[in-house]
Design an enzyme around this catalytic site. Structure first.
Site, PDB file in Angstrom:
ATOM      1  NE  ARG A 254      -3.428  -0.039   2.857  1.00 44.32           N
ATOM      2  CZ  ARG A 254      -4.037   0.164   4.019  1.00 44.32           C
ATOM      3  NH1 ARG A 254      -3.934  -0.750   4.987  1.00 44.32           N
ATOM      4  NH2 ARG A 254      -4.732   1.263   4.232  1.00 44.32           N
ATOM      5  CG  HIS A 255      -1.300   4.659   0.188  1.00 47.49           C
ATOM      6  ND1 HIS A 255      -1.463   5.114   1.486  1.00 47.49           N
ATOM      7  CD2 HIS A 255      -2.477   4.107  -0.168  1.00 47.49           C
ATOM      8  CE1 HIS A 255      -2.692   4.854   1.899  1.00 47.49           C
ATOM      9  NE2 HIS A 255      -3.340   4.246   0.906  1.00 47.49           N
ATOM     10  CG  ASN A 261      -4.252   5.839   5.796  1.00 51.63           C
ATOM     11  OD1 ASN A 261      -3.252   5.688   5.091  1.00 51.63           O
ATOM     12  ND2 ASN A 261      -5.446   5.372   5.432  1.00 51.63           N
ATOM     13  NE  ARG A 304      -4.899   6.793  -0.297  1.00 52.60           N
ATOM     14  CZ  ARG A 304      -6.010   7.242  -0.833  1.00 52.60           C
ATOM     15  NH1 ARG A 304      -6.076   8.514  -1.233  1.00 52.60           N
ATOM     16  NH2 ARG A 304      -7.067   6.451  -0.992  1.00 52.60           N
ATOM     17  CD  GLU A 324      -9.089   1.477  -1.358  1.00 51.22           C
ATOM     18  OE1 GLU A 324      -9.224   0.577  -2.222  1.00 51.22           O
ATOM     19  OE2 GLU A 324      -8.657   1.281  -0.215  1.00 51.22           O
ATOM     20  CG  HIS A 389      -5.323   2.742  -2.937  1.00 57.02           C
ATOM     21  ND1 HIS A 389      -5.068   3.955  -2.335  1.00 57.02           N
ATOM     22  CD2 HIS A 389      -5.053   2.921  -4.251  1.00 57.02           C
ATOM     23  CE1 HIS A 389      -4.667   4.826  -3.243  1.00 57.02           C
ATOM     24  NE2 HIS A 389      -4.648   4.222  -4.420  1.00 57.02           N
TER      25      HIS A 389
END
Length: 507
Positions: A254-255, A261, A304, A324, A389
């Protein structure tokens, strides 16, 4: 009069407003407008038929088409507990030929049961099927039951490729348990010769010109396609023309941790947090240490993932398909806000996370369809790093590890962790590598209420090693050892009972 329609609360699709029973859940993937299909593998031993069967089954299940492999070799091992030598496969061994035919018939009975009573749509009949007589028997069986037939023949005349396949796959077969490799290799090559004498390849130019088929020649160097009947067969052909067997590694991550987040907000297009930026730097160091040749880097089109990739100082490609999952009206909200402002939607998603579609947004089922081109291109490539994502990574991981629709939305894909995927013979080995940068935990476990209920979402019936094993294995055919002429055991082997369950794959 136009029929009244009601919108499904979970999937947000329109359904007839009547009392007809709902379709079973497993039919929610791509629909086969016509009859079920039997895929018939053809080819000499050690030509990759089982590899193709399992990989194709994994793909079809992932896109929502219930598919199952019926490997006749497994039926033979259940019928004949002790394998002695290649003599069992000699064409002049009449008793053994009788047993092998009975095993094939037992497998076909299970194919019929699966396609007519268990909501299966595609059955893969995995055997050599090297004679026209055997293929004719299968065609008659399909005609009697109204099934379509599609043949996949794997042809390979490169002795080095065949020898490698024997060493990597066949010598670990239950047939050669406790055999030394030299004796096992010699026996298996003699087994191939037993089939070679009576092998009748598919002939699309003459004898088999009316059959639907694809010939895969020399591990995908060339293809010959004949009389494709429908949409699903065209998808099968397209998939087979994209896969390869070259060694490679796929990295999924993932980023870095984002500002959203930290706030517990879903979706959106925020940038990286300070810890997310540290992860991007750590990822750069990790990639350098891997020392990969011609590494391809893919990101989504969201800020991101692009910020994360920029730290690698390498070329990268942006895919809109990797964005995402679209949360629709719930974008940029916290789960607490969703619970307060859209309580019904919150409950519906917990009830059925794979099929649930956000209002004006997407479901995991939608995401799988969106990611199919990504999977096709991943299969064509060699070393690739995908920076994506959480929901996207779950869908990709479910494909490679053969996870069900029920498991997919709950796969753990933590921030600041790289998953290293290495394709192996009949599955995929996965290694989880934490880069030791702290991050918030964005995983939500399955609610207890959902755990207690029945499991209507399971659409997987694969027998690949990474699929869930069958809880109970019913006898497919009574033991026939007493009817088979026993040959002397291989000198380097200690005969023992062969287990019916296949070994699991590392995951």
């Amino acid at each position: 009069m136009p029929m009244e329609l009601t919108q499904s609360r979970i999937q947000k699709i329109w359904l007839p407003n009547d009392n007809r029973p709902a379709l079973p859940r497993r039919s929610c993937g791509p629909q086969l407008a016509n009859s079920p299909t039997v895929i018939v593998m053809v080819g000499l031993p050690a030509r990759g038929k089982t590899y193709i069967s399992k990989k194709l089954t994994r793909y079809l299940n992932w896109i929502g088409v219930p598919t199952k492999v019926f490997n006749v070799g497994e039926y033979r091992r259940e019928a004949v507990k002790h394998y002695s030598s290649y003599d069992f496969f000699r064409p002049d061994n009449e008793e053994a030929m009788k047993v092998r035919r009975q095993c094939a018939m037992a497998a076909l009975r299970d194919v019929k049961l699966y396609l007519t009573e268990e909501a299966g749509q595609i059955a893969v009949f995995d055997a050599t099927n090297t004679t026209r007589e055997r293929r004719g028997m299968i065609l008659n069986f399909a005609k009697e039951n109204g099934f379509k037939v599609f043949f996949i023949e794997s042809v390979c005349n490169d002795p080095n490729v065949v020898a490698t396949n024997v060493m990597e796959v066949k010598l670990s077969s239950p047939d050669y348990r406790d055999c030394n490799s030299t004796d096992a290799m010699e026996d298996f090559m003699k087994r191939i010769n037993c089939y070679q004498a009576s092998y009748q390849p598919l002939d699309p130019d003459d004898y088999d010109r009316e059959l639907s088929l694809i010939k895969v020649i020399d591990v995908g160097r060339r293809f010959l396609v004949n009389k494709v009947q429908d949409h699903i067969q065209s998808r099968i052909v397209y998939y087979l023309m994209n896969i390869h067997v070259q060694p490679r590694t796929i990295y999924l991550c993932r980023h870095g941790e984002s500002e959203f987040n930290l706030k517990g907000r879903i979706g959106g297009d925020s940038g990286l947090s300070n810890r997310g930026k540290k992860f991007a730097v750590a990822l750069n160091k990790f990639v350098e240490e891997q020392n990969l040749k011609d590494l391809k880097i893919w990101t989504s089109q969201l800020k991101r993932t692009i910020q994360t990739a920029e730290a690698l100082q390498l070329p990268y490609e942006q895919w809109k398909a990797l964005n995402e999952i679209d949360a629709g009206v719930c974008e940029e909200m916290t789960y607490e806000e969703i619970r307060e402002q859209h309580p019904e939607e919150f409950a519906l998603r917990d009830q059925d996370k794979y099929y649930y579609r956000y209002p004006s947004g997407e479901s995991y089922q939608d995401l799988v369809q969106r990611l199919e081109p990504v999977i096709m291109e991943l299969e064509r490539q060699e070393n690739v790093l995908v920076i994506c994502h959480q929901a996207v990574m779950r869908c990709l991981l479910a494909y490679f590890l053969d996870k069900s629709a029920d498991e997919m939305p709950y796969l753990k894909c933590p921030l600041h962790t790289v998953l290293k995927l290495t394709p192996v013979a009949y599955g995929c080995r996965v290694e989880s590598i934490s880069l030791n940068i702290e991050a918030v935990n964005t995983h939500r476990d399955r609610p207890e209420e959902a755990k207690k209920g029945p499991n209507p979402l399971m659409r997987r019936n694969s027998v690949t090693p990474l699929a869930s094993p069958e809880p109970t294995k019913k006898p497919r055919i009574n033991s026939l050892e007493e009817h088979v002429a026993v040959s002397p055991a291989l000198p380097g082997c200690v005969p023992q009972e062969v287990p019916t369950q296949m070994p699991g794959q590392v995951s």
